[in-house]
Design an enzyme around this catalytic site. Structure first.
Site, PDB file in Angstrom:
ATOM      1  N   HIS A  23       0.857  -1.202   0.000  1.00 23.98           N
ATOM      2  CA  HIS A  23       0.000   0.000   0.000  1.00 23.98           C
ATOM      3  C   HIS A  23       0.884   1.239   0.000  1.00 23.98           C
ATOM      4  O   HIS A  23       0.752   2.105   0.868  1.00 23.98           O
ATOM      5  CB  HIS A  23      -0.930   0.033   1.226  1.00 23.98           C
ATOM      6  CG  HIS A  23      -2.098  -0.904   1.147  1.00 23.98           C
ATOM      7  ND1 HIS A  23      -2.761  -1.355   2.261  1.00 23.98           N
ATOM      8  CD2 HIS A  23      -2.745  -1.456   0.094  1.00 23.98           C
ATOM      9  CE1 HIS A  23      -3.753  -2.161   1.903  1.00 23.98           C
ATOM     10  NE2 HIS A  23      -3.752  -2.233   0.593  1.00 23.98           N
ATOM     11  N   HIS A  79     -11.552  -9.856  -6.133  1.00 24.62           N
ATOM     12  CA  HIS A  79     -11.274  -8.530  -5.561  1.00 24.62           C
ATOM     13  C   HIS A  79     -10.482  -7.746  -6.610  1.00 24.62           C
ATOM     14  O   HIS A  79      -9.621  -8.316  -7.286  1.00 24.62           O
ATOM     15  CB  HIS A  79     -10.466  -8.747  -4.274  1.00 24.62           C
ATOM     16  CG  HIS A  79      -9.986  -7.539  -3.559  1.00 24.62           C
ATOM     17  ND1 HIS A  79     -10.630  -6.323  -3.570  1.00 24.62           N
ATOM     18  CD2 HIS A  79      -8.906  -7.367  -2.749  1.00 24.62           C
ATOM     19  CE1 HIS A  79      -9.967  -5.473  -2.808  1.00 24.62           C
ATOM     20  NE2 HIS A  79      -8.918  -6.070  -2.311  1.00 24.62           N
ATOM     21  N   GLU A  81      -8.415  -5.090  -6.146  1.00 22.05           N
ATOM     22  CA  GLU A  81      -7.210  -4.336  -5.774  1.00 22.05           C
ATOM     23  C   GLU A  81      -6.016  -4.818  -6.593  1.00 22.05           C
ATOM     24  O   GLU A  81      -5.935  -5.982  -6.990  1.00 22.05           O
ATOM     25  CB  GLU A  81      -6.939  -4.448  -4.259  1.00 22.05           C
ATOM     26  CG  GLU A  81      -5.963  -3.387  -3.800  1.00 22.05           C
ATOM     27  CD  GLU A  81      -5.926  -3.184  -2.281  1.00 22.05           C
ATOM     28  OE1 GLU A  81      -6.569  -3.954  -1.545  1.00 22.05           O
ATOM     29  OE2 GLU A  81      -5.244  -2.237  -1.849  1.00 22.05           O
ATOM     30  N   ASP A  83      -2.975  -5.637  -6.196  1.00 26.50           N
ATOM     31  CA  ASP A  83      -2.107  -6.770  -5.863  1.00 26.50           C
ATOM     32  C   ASP A  83      -2.684  -8.095  -6.359  1.00 26.50           C
ATOM     33  O   ASP A  83      -1.957  -9.085  -6.465  1.00 26.50           O
ATOM     34  CB  ASP A  83      -1.804  -6.836  -4.358  1.00 26.50           C
ATOM     35  CG  ASP A  83      -3.048  -6.753  -3.491  1.00 26.50           C
ATOM     36  OD1 ASP A  83      -4.013  -6.068  -3.881  1.00 26.50           O
ATOM     37  OD2 ASP A  83      -3.047  -7.360  -2.411  1.00 26.50           O
ATOM     38  N   HIS A 146     -12.111  -6.318   2.357  1.00 23.24           N
ATOM     39  CA  HIS A 146     -12.077  -4.985   2.916  1.00 23.24           C
ATOM     40  C   HIS A 146     -12.410  -3.912   1.906  1.00 23.24           C
ATOM     41  O   HIS A 146     -12.269  -2.706   2.203  1.00 23.24           O
ATOM     42  CB  HIS A 146     -10.692  -4.732   3.538  1.00 23.24           C
ATOM     43  CG  HIS A 146      -9.578  -4.667   2.499  1.00 23.24           C
ATOM     44  ND1 HIS A 146      -8.742  -3.580   2.419  1.00 23.24           N
ATOM     45  CD2 HIS A 146      -9.219  -5.471   1.492  1.00 23.24           C
ATOM     46  CE1 HIS A 146      -7.877  -3.748   1.441  1.00 23.24           C
ATOM     47  NE2 HIS A 146      -8.140  -4.874   0.869  1.00 23.24           N
ATOM     48  N   ASP A 165      -8.432 -11.764   0.456  1.00 21.41           N
ATOM     49  CA  ASP A 165      -7.659 -11.134   1.542  1.00 21.41           C
ATOM     50  C   ASP A 165      -8.008 -11.695   2.928  1.00 21.41           C
ATOM     51  O   ASP A 165      -7.155 -11.740   3.815  1.00 21.41           O
ATOM     52  CB  ASP A 165      -7.916  -9.624   1.572  1.00 21.41           C
ATOM     53  CG  ASP A 165      -7.149  -8.872   0.491  1.00 21.41           C
ATOM     54  OD1 ASP A 165      -6.083  -9.347   0.074  1.00 21.41           O
ATOM     55  OD2 ASP A 165      -7.628  -7.803   0.073  1.00 21.41           O
ATOM     56  N   TYR A 193      -1.898  -8.053  10.371  1.00 25.27           N
ATOM     57  CA  TYR A 193      -2.752  -7.839   9.194  1.00 25.27           C
ATOM     58  C   TYR A 193      -4.165  -7.452   9.637  1.00 25.27           C
ATOM     59  O   TYR A 193      -4.758  -6.493   9.138  1.00 25.27           O
ATOM     60  CB  TYR A 193      -2.770  -9.132   8.387  1.00 25.27           C
ATOM     61  CG  TYR A 193      -3.413  -9.083   7.031  1.00 25.27           C
ATOM     62  CD1 TYR A 193      -2.675  -8.770   5.898  1.00 25.27           C
ATOM     63  CD2 TYR A 193      -4.762  -9.401   6.869  1.00 25.27           C
ATOM     64  CE1 TYR A 193      -3.261  -8.759   4.642  1.00 25.27           C
ATOM     65  CE2 TYR A 193      -5.354  -9.397   5.615  1.00 25.27           C
ATOM     66  CZ  TYR A 193      -4.595  -9.079   4.511  1.00 25.27           C
ATOM     67  OH  TYR A 193      -5.187  -9.076   3.271  1.00 25.27           O
ATOM     68  N   HIS A 226      -3.031 -14.075   0.265  1.00 24.42           N
ATOM     69  CA  HIS A 226      -1.694 -13.689   0.764  1.00 24.42           C
ATOM     70  C   HIS A 226      -1.251 -14.703   1.815  1.00 24.42           C
ATOM     71  O   HIS A 226      -2.019 -15.052   2.719  1.00 24.42           O
ATOM     72  CB  HIS A 226      -1.722 -12.318   1.444  1.00 24.42           C
ATOM     73  CG  HIS A 226      -2.057 -11.176   0.550  1.00 24.42           C
ATOM     74  ND1 HIS A 226      -1.255 -10.774  -0.482  1.00 24.42           N
ATOM     75  CD2 HIS A 226      -3.116 -10.330   0.554  1.00 24.42           C
ATOM     76  CE1 HIS A 226      -1.803  -9.724  -1.084  1.00 24.42           C
ATOM     77  NE2 HIS A 226      -2.941  -9.444  -0.490  1.00 24.42           N
TER      78      HIS A 226
HETATM   79 FE1  FEO Z   1      -7.183  -5.874  -0.832  1.00 26.10          FE
HETATM   80 FE2  FEO Z   1      -4.632  -8.066  -1.099  1.00 26.10          FE
HETATM   81  O1  FEO Z   1      -5.730  -6.691  -1.631  1.00 26.10           O
END
Ligand code: FEO
Length: 395
Positions: A23, A79, A81, A83, A146, A165, A193, A226
């Site tokens: 981030h 998701h 995002e 990543d 999230h 996530d 996390y 992750h």
């Molecule tokens: Fe919300 Fe691992 O991205």
């Protein structure tokens, strides 16, 4: 490098040993991370998620060693995002007709980020797709866990929950299964996390866990996006989340301070002495916030029932490091925690009331009006600090 997960499910992600910040500069990753993507080869061939942009080319090249891209039937984007979606443009460049299954909110985030003219197929909670051999994918929206677009995908037959996530952690491990990881490191990364990313959504986490458990789905594996894949007693991390989501705290008091000429540091030490006098079994952490990783600081706050925040007054306010942490605390919206302020000043002394007001705004119950000390603390002032510690130890 691909790793078998179960039957016809294969991990096709990327282990990022080098990652130190995530981030942007907002999240430290002391132990790197992984971007987990999965390939399911049944009568239909399905890709679940991709990886971060720097590894896009490598990811798609590697994927091609596992399957001819023309044989992919669709991709599920749990998701949007970057990543997890970073390799999507490269994949779509090579397979422009590949259907993308995702939530309606993910259509917005993926279009907003990549502006691709792609074939989206929106899904919502309870929708399912038959992928052959008696197996289906079932979708569960995870709104605000999230991001608005987040969802999980459940594979029947193999009983795998692709949770994205949720239940993940930034932790690079060569063989990404929970039973093969160092347990102390693993749980340190899990709680960090949760504390830094999921705290504001705890009420939603608690409700979503209840909702998923009520479905009575057998879960053999939780395949996150992750860190490790939970295959040994996978619901252990669900139980942890259930505890963390309910205003978690331990018998811990944490003192966060910054200091210019050691006065506020000496106050912190004396307050800690007072707590020790009064409650020797309480865990006390004393942290210089200007010299400590901010995400590690937040993890200690997450574990605490009470925090004290100290700063010398500078320019009618507080130090830069103190303001940074207070801003994080306000955004994370911790619940069921107490707090107080302290600090030295030379003439006007705005620091303590400013910290107190900020803590109140951040949702902490103010346990004491706080303690300001003019100039450097003398013996009497240090005794006042010890008295404050003794009083707050039992707050
Ligand atoms: Fe919300 Fe691992 O991205």
């Amino acid at each position: 490098m691909h790793i078998p997960v179960k039957n016809n499910v294969t991990w096709v992600g990327k282990i990022d040993w080098e990652l130190k910040r995530f981030h942007g500069e907002e999240y430290s990753t002391h132990r790197g991370s992984t971007y987990n993507a999965y390939l399911i080869k049944e009568e239909k061939n399905v890709l679940i998620d991709t990886v971060w942009i720097p590894y896009a080319q490598e990811f798609v090249d590697n994927l091609e060693t596992e399957i001819d891209l023309n044989d992919l039937d669709f991709i599920v984007m749990n998701h949007g995002e970057i990543d997890h979606s970073g390799a999507l443009p490269e994949l779509m460049r090579r397979r422009p007709d590949l259907p993308i299954y995702c939530t309606a909110a993910a259509v917005k985030s993926l279009k907003g980020q990549y502006h691709g003219d792609w074939e989206f197929r929106t899904v919502k909670t309870g929708d399912s797709i038959d992928i052959g051999n008696g197996k289906s994918l079932v979708f569960v929206e995870m709104k605000m866990l999230h991001w608005p677009d987040s969802m999980a995908t459940y594979l029947t037959g193999d009983n795998i929950l692709f949770s994205n996530d949720a239940f993940g952690q930034h932790y690079a491990v060569n063989h990404p299964f929970n039973d093969l990881a160092n347990q102390e490191e693993l749980y340190a990364e899990c709680i960090k996390y949760y504390a830094n990313i999921l705290t504001p959504f705890s009420a939603l986490v608690a409700r979503k866990i209840d909702e998923v458990l009520a479905l009575n789905l057998p879960i053999d594996i939780i395949a996150t996006s992750h860190g490790v894949i939970w295959r040994d007693n996978p619901t252990q991390i669900v139980e942890k989340y259930a505890a963390w989501a309910r205003d978690y705290q331990e018998d811990q008091i944490t003192l966060l301070y910054d200091t210019m000429w050691e006065g506020t540091r000496r106050m912190a030490d004396a307050i800690a002495e007072g707590i020790r006098d009064s409650r020797p079994n309480t865990m006390v952490k004393v942290i210089n916030i200007a010299r400590t990783d901010k995400n590690d600081v937040i993890t200690e706050v997450f574990k605490s029932r009470l925090i004290l925040v100290g700063s010398p007054t500078i320019g009618k306010g507080v130090t830069n490091a103190t303001a940074g942490i207070l801003e994080m605390l306000e955004c994370l919206r911790f619940k069921n925690k107490k707090a107080a302020a302290f600090g030295c000043y030379g003439w006007s002394g705005e620091g303590v009331p400013r910290i107190r007001a900020w803590l109140e705004r951040a949702g902490f119950a103010i346990a004491d009006e706080g303690l300001g000390v003019l100039w450097n603390p003398d013996i009497d002032a240090l005794e006042n600090c010890r008295a404050l510690g003794r009083k707050l130890a039992n707050a």
